[in-house]
Design an enzyme around this catalytic site. Structure first.
Site, short mmCIF file in Angstrom:
data_model
loop_
_atom_site.label_atom_id
_atom_site.label_comp_id
_atom_site.label_asym_id
_atom_site.label_seq_id
_atom_site.Cartn_x
_atom_site.Cartn_y
_atom_site.Cartn_z
N HIS A 11 0.75 -1.25 0.07
CA HIS A 11 0.08 -0.06 -0.14
C HIS A 11 0.83 1.26 0.01
O HIS A 11 1.95 1.24 0.30
CB HIS A 11 -0.97 0.07 1.33
CG HIS A 11 -0.16 0.24 2.58
ND1 HIS A 11 0.52 1.30 2.97
CD2 HIS A 11 0.10 -0.90 3.29
CE1 HIS A 11 0.99 1.23 4.06
NE2 HIS A 11 0.95 -0.34 4.43
N GLU A 84 -2.22 -7.00 6.99
CA GLU A 84 -0.91 -6.88 7.69
C GLU A 84 -0.83 -7.98 8.95
O GLU A 84 -2.05 -8.11 9.59
CB GLU A 84 -0.40 -5.47 8.08
CG GLU A 84 0.77 -5.29 8.67
CD GLU A 84 1.72 -5.61 7.64
OE1 GLU A 84 1.90 -6.73 7.72
OE2 GLU A 84 2.54 -4.78 7.49
#
Length: 214
Positions: A11, A84
């Site tokens: 990201h 994550e």
């Protein structure tokens, strides 16, 4: 089954990245650099014909995916397995404060991935991240019999997935022996005949002029 090519992207840079705060299942908005990096990633991948797009459900990854796709009319599928690593009670805390208050476990997380138990943080272990991210890729392979696949996820999760789960690096030493994946860097992995091959790792050539030092 035909060959499949994965385009893994971390990201864009966020407020917590900039502030050096722990960011796992917690979230913060993309900063200008992150947005510009995602747009540049989209331009770099403009000529890739994606058959499918997958993202972690975190807002920062979903936003990054949107900027990468731009005006492409492609469905984005979210998988929890692409999240994550969870850092439990450390989420949102400054790294310097974590080191000060939880130094032993924090150093264990960085230096001894094989044996990190997350006992104090109440987050995830590397083993848990490896298993759930690998299952996510296995699901994608089941759903996508061919083509190019965009996957937008996170730094630590992708590092464990790509280099340990898929490419066979040693979990204990992977942090020293594999590249740190930068925000909006591109890693290309081919899958064919039951084997994964890393073709390009952490390509940031498209970020020149956007990220300092590139």
């Amino acid at each position: 089954m035909s060959k499949r090519t994965f385009y893994f992207v971390r990201h864009g840079k966020t407020e917590w990245n900039l502030a050096r705060r722990m960011q796992g299942w917690g979230d913060s908005p993309l900063i200008t650099e992150g947005i510009e990096g995602a747009i540049a990633t989209g331009e770099a991948l403009r000529d890739v014909d994606f058959s499918a797009v997958y993202s972690s459900p975190s807002k920062r990854t979903m936003d990054t995916t949107g900027y990468i796709l731009g005006d492409r009319d492609l469905e984005v599928r979210t998988l929890d397995g692409l999240r994550e690593m969870s850092f439990g009670i450390w989420e949102g805390e400054l790294f310097v404060d974590i080191l000060k208050n939880y130094g032993v476990e924090y150093e264990m997380m960085l230096e001894n991935p094989e044996y990190y138990t997350a006992e104090v943080s109440k987050g995830e272990t590397y083993h848990q991240v490896k298993e759930r991210t690998k299952k996510a890729v296995e699901q994608i392979l089941d759903e996508q019999p061919e083509g190019n696949i965009l996957v937008v996820s996170h730094g630590m999760a992708l590092r464990v997935l790509i280099f340990v789960a898929l490419d066979g690096a040693d979990l204990q030493s992977h942090r020293e022996e594999t590249p740190h994946l930068l925000n909006t860097g591109i890693t290309v992995v081919e899958y064919e005949d039951g084997e994964f091959r890393v073709m390009k790792a952490n390509d940031i050539s498209h970020l020149e002029g956007i990220v300092e030092g590139v």
